[in-house]
Design a protein around this motif. Structure first.
Motif, PDB file in Angstrom:
ATOM      1  N   LYS A   1       1.214   6.783  -5.579  1.00  0.00           N
ATOM      2  CA  LYS A   1       0.488   6.310  -4.398  1.00  0.00           C
ATOM      3  C   LYS A   1      -0.372   7.681  -3.752  1.00  0.00           C
ATOM      4  O   LYS A   1       0.107   8.776  -3.764  1.00  0.00           O
ATOM      5  CB  LYS A   1       1.250   5.790  -3.340  1.00  0.00           C
ATOM      6  N   ASN A   2      -1.502   7.305  -3.364  1.00  0.00           N
ATOM      7  CA  ASN A   2      -2.436   8.385  -3.022  1.00  0.00           C
ATOM      8  C   ASN A   2      -1.677   8.852  -1.600  1.00  0.00           C
ATOM      9  O   ASN A   2      -1.262   8.156  -0.780  1.00  0.00           O
ATOM     10  CB  ASN A   2      -3.761   7.878  -2.393  1.00  0.00           C
ATOM     11  N   LYS A   3      -1.552  10.438  -1.753  1.00  0.00           N
ATOM     12  CA  LYS A   3      -1.297  10.745  -0.301  1.00  0.00           C
ATOM     13  C   LYS A   3      -2.418  11.122   0.577  1.00  0.00           C
ATOM     14  O   LYS A   3      -3.468  11.613   0.252  1.00  0.00           O
ATOM     15  CB  LYS A   3      -0.820  12.478  -0.648  1.00  0.00           C
ATOM     16  N   VAL A   4      -2.304  10.687   1.650  1.00  0.00           N
ATOM     17  CA  VAL A   4      -3.348  10.517   2.811  1.00  0.00           C
ATOM     18  C   VAL A   4      -2.965  11.395   3.887  1.00  0.00           C
ATOM     19  O   VAL A   4      -2.053  11.668   4.309  1.00  0.00           O
ATOM     20  CB  VAL A   4      -3.699   9.181   3.502  1.00  0.00           C
TER      21      VAL A   4
ATOM     22  N   LEU B   1     -11.290   3.071  -0.179  1.00  0.00           N
ATOM     23  CA  LEU B   1     -10.021   3.504   0.014  1.00  0.00           C
ATOM     24  C   LEU B   1      -8.882   2.686  -0.903  1.00  0.00           C
ATOM     25  O   LEU B   1      -8.408   3.418  -1.572  1.00  0.00           O
ATOM     26  CB  LEU B   1      -9.277   3.526   1.606  1.00  0.00           C
ATOM     27  N   ASN B   2      -9.198   1.271  -1.009  1.00  0.00           N
ATOM     28  CA  ASN B   2      -8.392   0.397  -1.977  1.00  0.00           C
ATOM     29  C   ASN B   2      -8.762   0.809  -3.403  1.00  0.00           C
ATOM     30  O   ASN B   2      -7.856   0.918  -4.124  1.00  0.00           O
ATOM     31  CB  ASN B   2      -8.851  -1.008  -1.405  1.00  0.00           C
TER      32      ASN B   2
ATOM     33  N   TYR C   1      -9.545   3.548  -4.286  1.00  0.00           N
ATOM     34  CA  TYR C   1      -8.872   4.711  -4.752  1.00  0.00           C
ATOM     35  C   TYR C   1      -7.233   4.620  -4.901  1.00  0.00           C
ATOM     36  O   TYR C   1      -6.783   5.200  -6.097  1.00  0.00           O
ATOM     37  CB  TYR C   1      -9.143   5.843  -3.659  1.00  0.00           C
ATOM     38  N   ARG C   2      -6.813   3.653  -4.330  1.00  0.00           N
ATOM     39  CA  ARG C   2      -5.476   3.248  -4.527  1.00  0.00           C
ATOM     40  C   ARG C   2      -5.208   2.956  -6.028  1.00  0.00           C
ATOM     41  O   ARG C   2      -4.204   2.906  -6.330  1.00  0.00           O
ATOM     42  CB  ARG C   2      -5.073   2.390  -3.432  1.00  0.00           C
TER      43      ARG C   2
ATOM     44  N   PRO D   1      -4.936   6.852  -8.183  1.00  0.00           N
ATOM     45  CA  PRO D   1      -3.654   6.913  -7.294  1.00  0.00           C
ATOM     46  C   PRO D   1      -3.331   8.234  -7.215  1.00  0.00           C
ATOM     47  O   PRO D   1      -2.471   8.595  -6.354  1.00  0.00           O
ATOM     48  CB  PRO D   1      -2.855   5.798  -8.051  1.00  0.00           C
TER      49      PRO D   1
END
Length: 161
Positions: A2-5, A119-120, A122-123, A127
């Motif tokens: 999962k992306n790190k934000v 943003l979705n 990119y997820r 990822p």
């Protein structure tokens, strides 16, 4: 994965954008947008390929503007920013910077309604990308709620040194 934000937060005019401009000089595979002041005018900066676009204007008569406080922004600049962010998805960047989520976005203007979709994307499609989002400190709580950033890491300028 999962992306790190990372939510890069600080007060108005505290050097958030300048900090990131300096930080990206030592990094590879960074895409996204920054909004630095150049000769006292806010510009839209496409990190890759190192290109500036007009962002702020002083012409209120233009119908294609967004006004927030003392700032007058060109709507076309928000469209350009969205285009830049979308174009980076298939490149699977290591880092993506979004400068910034502000009052306009929280009112579903500016980069919205597209930012949530980006943003979705990119997820789903990228990822492993780490995402840095600039947010003013007094808007942080509202942005966390709106964008479901409950698992994001809140950082300050010292993180990028």
């Amino acid at each position: 994965m999962k992306n790190k934000v990372f939510l890069f937060s600080g007060s108005v005019q505290s050097g958030k954008t300048s900090t990131l401009l300096n930080w990206i000089k030592g990094e590879n595979n960074v895409f996204g947008i920054l909004t630095p002041d150049v000769d006292e005018i806010r510009m839209l900066y496409n990190i890759e390929p190192n290109k500036y676009y007009p962002f702020e204007t002083n012409i209120r008569e233009n119908k294609e503007i967004e006004v927030i406080g003392r700032f007058i922004f060109l709507k076309s600049s928000f469209e350009k920013a969205i285009e830049i962010l979308k174009a980076a998805i298939p490149k699977k960047p290591e880092w993506l910077i979004i400068d910034e989520i502000g009052k306009l976005e929280l009112k579903n203007k500016g980069l919205e309604p597209y930012l949530i979709s980006i943003l979705n994307d990119y997820r789903i499609y990228s990822p492993d990308t780490k995402i840095i989002i600039v947010i003013r400190d007094y808007l942080l709580k509202e942005a966390i709620e709106k964008y479901s950033f409950s698992d994001a890491e809140i950082v300050t300028a010292s993180y990028f040194r």
